[in-house]
Design an enzyme around this catalytic site. Structure first.
Site, mmCIF file in Angstrom:
data_model
loop_
_atom_site.group_PDB
_atom_site.id
_atom_site.type_symbol
_atom_site.label_atom_id
_atom_site.label_comp_id
_atom_site.label_asym_id
_atom_site.label_seq_id
_atom_site.Cartn_x
_atom_site.Cartn_y
_atom_site.Cartn_z
ATOM 1 N N ASP A 181 -1.647 -1.277 -3.908
ATOM 2 C CA ASP A 181 -1.968 -0.515 -5.107
ATOM 3 C C ASP A 181 -0.806 -0.548 -6.089
ATOM 4 O O ASP A 181 0.270 -1.115 -5.807
ATOM 5 C CB ASP A 181 -2.348 0.915 -4.749
ATOM 6 C CG ASP A 181 -1.362 1.586 -3.800
ATOM 7 O OD1 ASP A 181 -0.141 1.383 -3.970
ATOM 8 O OD2 ASP A 181 -1.807 2.300 -2.875
ATOM 9 N N ASP A 235 -8.098 -16.764 -16.878
ATOM 10 C CA ASP A 235 -8.883 -17.319 -15.779
ATOM 11 C C ASP A 235 -9.903 -18.332 -16.292
ATOM 12 O O ASP A 235 -10.641 -18.045 -17.249
ATOM 13 C CB ASP A 235 -9.583 -16.160 -15.063
ATOM 14 C CG ASP A 235 -10.276 -16.577 -13.789
ATOM 15 O OD1 ASP A 235 -9.582 -17.008 -12.856
ATOM 16 O OD2 ASP A 235 -11.517 -16.464 -13.731
ATOM 17 N N ASP A 245 0.846 -1.188 0.000
ATOM 18 C CA ASP A 245 0.000 0.000 0.000
ATOM 19 C C ASP A 245 0.881 1.238 0.000
ATOM 20 O O ASP A 245 1.824 1.340 0.787
ATOM 21 C CB ASP A 245 -0.901 -0.028 1.232
ATOM 22 C CG ASP A 245 -1.709 1.238 1.406
ATOM 23 O OD1 ASP A 245 -1.967 1.913 0.399
ATOM 24 O OD2 ASP A 245 -2.069 1.541 2.563
ATOM 25 N N ASP A 263 -3.978 -10.619 -15.976
ATOM 26 C CA ASP A 263 -5.020 -11.624 -15.791
ATOM 27 C C ASP A 263 -6.162 -11.321 -16.757
ATOM 28 O O ASP A 263 -6.694 -10.205 -16.764
ATOM 29 C CB ASP A 263 -5.531 -11.592 -14.351
ATOM 30 C CG ASP A 263 -5.748 -12.981 -13.771
ATOM 31 O OD1 ASP A 263 -6.352 -13.805 -14.474
ATOM 32 O OD2 ASP A 263 -5.307 -13.241 -12.635
ATOM 33 N N HIS A 282 -3.135 -17.258 -5.540
ATOM 34 C CA HIS A 282 -4.139 -16.529 -4.762
ATOM 35 C C HIS A 282 -5.327 -17.388 -4.375
ATOM 36 O O HIS A 282 -6.126 -16.979 -3.518
ATOM 37 C CB HIS A 282 -4.614 -15.314 -5.562
ATOM 38 C CG HIS A 282 -5.356 -15.701 -6.809
ATOM 39 N ND1 HIS A 282 -4.736 -16.254 -7.904
ATOM 40 C CD2 HIS A 282 -6.668 -15.643 -7.115
ATOM 41 C CE1 HIS A 282 -5.627 -16.505 -8.835
ATOM 42 N NE2 HIS A 282 -6.817 -16.149 -8.395
ATOM 43 N N ASP A 283 -5.484 -18.563 -4.980
ATOM 44 C CA ASP A 283 -6.604 -19.459 -4.690
ATOM 45 C C ASP A 283 -6.219 -20.637 -3.802
ATOM 46 O O ASP A 283 -7.075 -21.483 -3.514
ATOM 47 C CB ASP A 283 -7.173 -20.015 -5.996
ATOM 48 C CG ASP A 283 -8.030 -19.016 -6.748
ATOM 49 O OD1 ASP A 283 -8.571 -18.092 -6.099
ATOM 50 O OD2 ASP A 283 -8.169 -19.152 -7.977
ATOM 51 N N ASN A 342 -0.574 4.590 -0.066
ATOM 52 C CA ASN A 342 -1.264 5.808 0.375
ATOM 53 C C ASN A 342 -1.953 5.685 1.727
ATOM 54 O O ASN A 342 -2.699 6.593 2.129
ATOM 55 C CB ASN A 342 -2.269 6.266 -0.688
ATOM 56 C CG ASN A 342 -3.343 5.213 -0.960
ATOM 57 O OD1 ASN A 342 -3.434 4.203 -0.272
ATOM 58 N ND2 ASN A 342 -4.150 5.456 -1.987
ATOM 59 N N ASP A 395 -4.371 3.661 2.818
ATOM 60 C CA ASP A 395 -5.783 3.267 2.923
ATOM 61 C C ASP A 395 -5.949 1.793 3.269
ATOM 62 O O ASP A 395 -7.074 1.300 3.354
ATOM 63 C CB ASP A 395 -6.545 3.605 1.640
ATOM 64 C CG ASP A 395 -6.080 2.793 0.419
ATOM 65 O OD1 ASP A 395 -5.116 2.019 0.545
ATOM 66 O OD2 ASP A 395 -6.687 2.958 -0.664
ATOM 67 N N GLU A 407 -5.743 -21.215 -17.179
ATOM 68 C CA GLU A 407 -6.203 -21.939 -15.997
ATOM 69 C C GLU A 407 -7.243 -22.946 -16.458
ATOM 70 O O GLU A 407 -8.233 -22.584 -17.090
ATOM 71 C CB GLU A 407 -6.804 -20.983 -14.976
ATOM 72 C CG GLU A 407 -7.219 -21.685 -13.689
ATOM 73 C CD GLU A 407 -8.000 -20.798 -12.751
ATOM 74 O OE1 GLU A 407 -7.925 -21.017 -11.531
ATOM 75 O OE2 GLU A 407 -8.718 -19.883 -13.233
#
Length: 568
Positions: free
Chosen positions: A29, A200, A21, A98, A337-338, A23, A25, A261
């Site tokens: 990003d 994907d 990150d 992706d 990520h899965d 900024n 929040d 995938e």
């Protein structure tokens, strides 16, 4: 031997929401990624696979796209994207986007028009069916995130198909105008300098329509009306036709990397998709080895867990190594990520975390295929100790908890244990950069909690430790770059029946490399087969100190020990 840069590359996946990150929040990003390109250069990777950063309402963390040509405001702007891409390219790193085109968001302009009227030209961009006789969904398909794969649309009096969330309606690849839209958006990103696409669930784009246009019921494998449908909707009759058209219309015009995938793919389908003569893609992600710790036919599906068996891993990996050699190409991965963290899943995330993480890395990079490293894997990051549903952010885990605990009254502890083992949020906790309170990820409140072990497991600590997991990954990547046999060499397993050791040869012309991995926490005796003629065995890499005088022909492997030797 057809040499290609994408075969010789190592790919690093960034999940942008959790990487860095910039900024405050609490959300990673694009400027944050730009600030960390030096880490990727130090690690030595060649390609970054960036999970979706397109505009999205975030029902499935960016895999529900509402505008394919713009950036989600949380991640930055198109100018930020261009700056990130330029920084990667300056460091000699390519970028793979992706491509999510099996489905869009229900907030995409196409679907907003499609659902308004059957006469709208965009209506046919999606898949619609009338209710079944007597009412209800058109068939028994269960969506991946639970519930029916069909959602009622009042305005048109039809159901639309969504194989994932109801906010992810499936696109109709039978429509040539839809396909043309997809090819145009691919040209848009490739024209900006992107170097390829990870696609994907791409083997779901061709649906198994019957001669009357019906979509047949999925086989009944559990109690109740709804049934898992992935086996019914993957590798449909026009899949290769669509992908060959994509290659002809888009991909052949660029020197790019493509990986599809492909849930439920077999080796035969892998060969069809990735064969350099008649296929359409460079490589695929197949899931066979990712399902070895699931109980077949369990009513909880993927959440029904069991310990994985080494013999099953050997059989699966050997099948893919043998059957694709010279006929196709595979990706090599243990996490993304899965998937949960590999050291927690296949190794030991306690006392033996460091050596077992190094062993798993050696195993992966010693096979034929293109290796993928998921962010934090190079540190040996572990699964998260979830306390309950309040810690969860992933729609799949939240829906599983809601259906199992709230809906069916299943045991809370058993459901929580399954989520701790298999939940996708395990991979999505923030990247652990240093020992500060938020691991150097953000100055604000992170969107998902940082793993409490970040004070011990972090980039800053591992940079300075020559024996760290990170430094082992650096050496492995450099070794693969210097040893063509690790990329192109034939695979031949040895000690196939050994219950603890997975060992194999990689052979290219006269060069022979031996990879040996102890997959257990106990010592294991290694004996080199008598038929292998060996005089010298220089060590190329190991996760323990090795006595150079040790006789390779018979020795004791320590817990989770891994080595690569050259046989001479």
């Amino acid at each position: 031997m057809n040499r290609s840069w994408w075969k010789e590359s190592v790919v690093y996946q960034i999940y942008p929401r959790s990487f860095q990150d910039s900024n405050g929040d609490g959300i990673g990003d694009l400027p944050g990624i730009t600030s960390r390109v030096g880490h990727l250069k130090t690690l030595g990777v060649d390609v970054v696979w960036l999970s979706p950063v397109y505009r999205s309402p975030n029902d499935d963390n960016g895999y529900d796209i509402s505008d394919y040509r713009d950036i989600m405001a949380e991640f930055g702007t198109l100018a930020d994207f261009d700056a990130m891409l330029a920084a990667l390219h300056r460091h000699g790193i390519k970028l793979m986007m992706d491509l999510v085109v099996n489905h869009s968001s229900d907030e995409h302009a196409w679907f907003r028009q499609a659902r308004a009227s059957r006469d709208n030209p965009y209506h046919d961009y999606y898949i619609w069916r009338a209710p079944a006789e007597g009412g209800g969904p058109p068939n028994n398909w269960e969506a991946a995130f639970g519930g029916s794969a069909w959602e009622w649309n009042e305005a048109t009096g039809e159901y639309y198909l969504h194989l994932f969330s109801k906010k992810q309606p499936d696109l109709n690849w039978e429509n040539p105008h839809l396909r043309s839209e997809v090819y145009d958006l691919m040209h848009f990103w490739l024209g900006k300098g992107v170097d390829g696409f990870r696609m994907d669930v791409i083997n779901m784009i061709s649906k198994p329509y019957g001669p009357d246009g019906r979509l047949p019921d999925a086989p009944v494998v559990k109690a109740g009306f709804l049934q898992p449908c992935f086996g019914a909707v993957t590798n449909g009759p026009r899949l290769l036709e669509h992908l060959r058209e994509m290659k002809r219309e888009v991909l052949r015009h660029y020197d790019c990397i493509t990986v599809g995938e492909a849930p439920c793919a077999t080796t035969r389908q892998g060969m069809e998709l990735t064969n350099e003569q008649g296929g359409a893609l460079n490589m695929l992600f197949q899931f066979e080895h990712m399902e070895l710790d699931s109980v077949p036919g369990h009513p909880w599906g993927k959440w029904g867990c069991k310990p994985f068996e080494l013999r099953d891993l050997k059989a699966s990996m050997t099948r893919w190594q043998d059957e694709l050699v010279g006929r196709g190409w595979n990706s090599l991965y243990l996490s993304n990520h899965d998937q949960p963290r590999p050291v927690s899943r296949f190794g030991d995330d306690g006392a033996q975390r460091v050596v077992s993480a190094k062993m798993l890395a050696t195993f992966l990079h010693g096979l034929q295929g293109t290796p993928y490293v998921y962010q934090g894997e190079e540190l040996g990051m572990t699964n998260f100790p979830f306390r309950g549903p309040e810690d969860l952010r992933d729609i799949e885990s939240i829906n599983f908890w809601r259906e199992a605990v709230d809906g069916r009254g299943e045991d809370r502890a058993a459901v929580l244990d399954a989520i701790r083992r298999k939940g996708r949020d395990n991979a999505r906790t923030p990247m652990q950069w240093d020992a500060t309170p938020n691991a150097g990820f953000t100055s604000g409140t992170p969107w998902i909690a940082v793993n409490p072990n970040h004070a011990e497991i972090n980039v800053a600590a591992e940079y300075d430790d020559p024996d760290s997991v990170f430094q082992h990954y650096r050496r492995l990547i450099a070794l693969r770059r210097s040893q063509p046999a690790l990329v192109y060499g034939r695979y031949r397993p040895i000690l196939a029946e050994h219950p603890q050791i997975y060992a194999w040869l990689r052979t290219l012309y006269d060069d022979r490399l031996l990879v040996v991995c102890n997959f257990t926490a106990s010592p294991a005796e290694f004996r080199l087969p008598d038929e292998l003629d060996v005089v010298r065995w220089p060590l190329l890499i190991a996760n323990y100190a090795v006595d150079p005088a040790q006789d390779l022909r018979c020795f004791a492997l320590r817990p989770y020990e891994a080595r690569i030797h050259r046989l001479q």
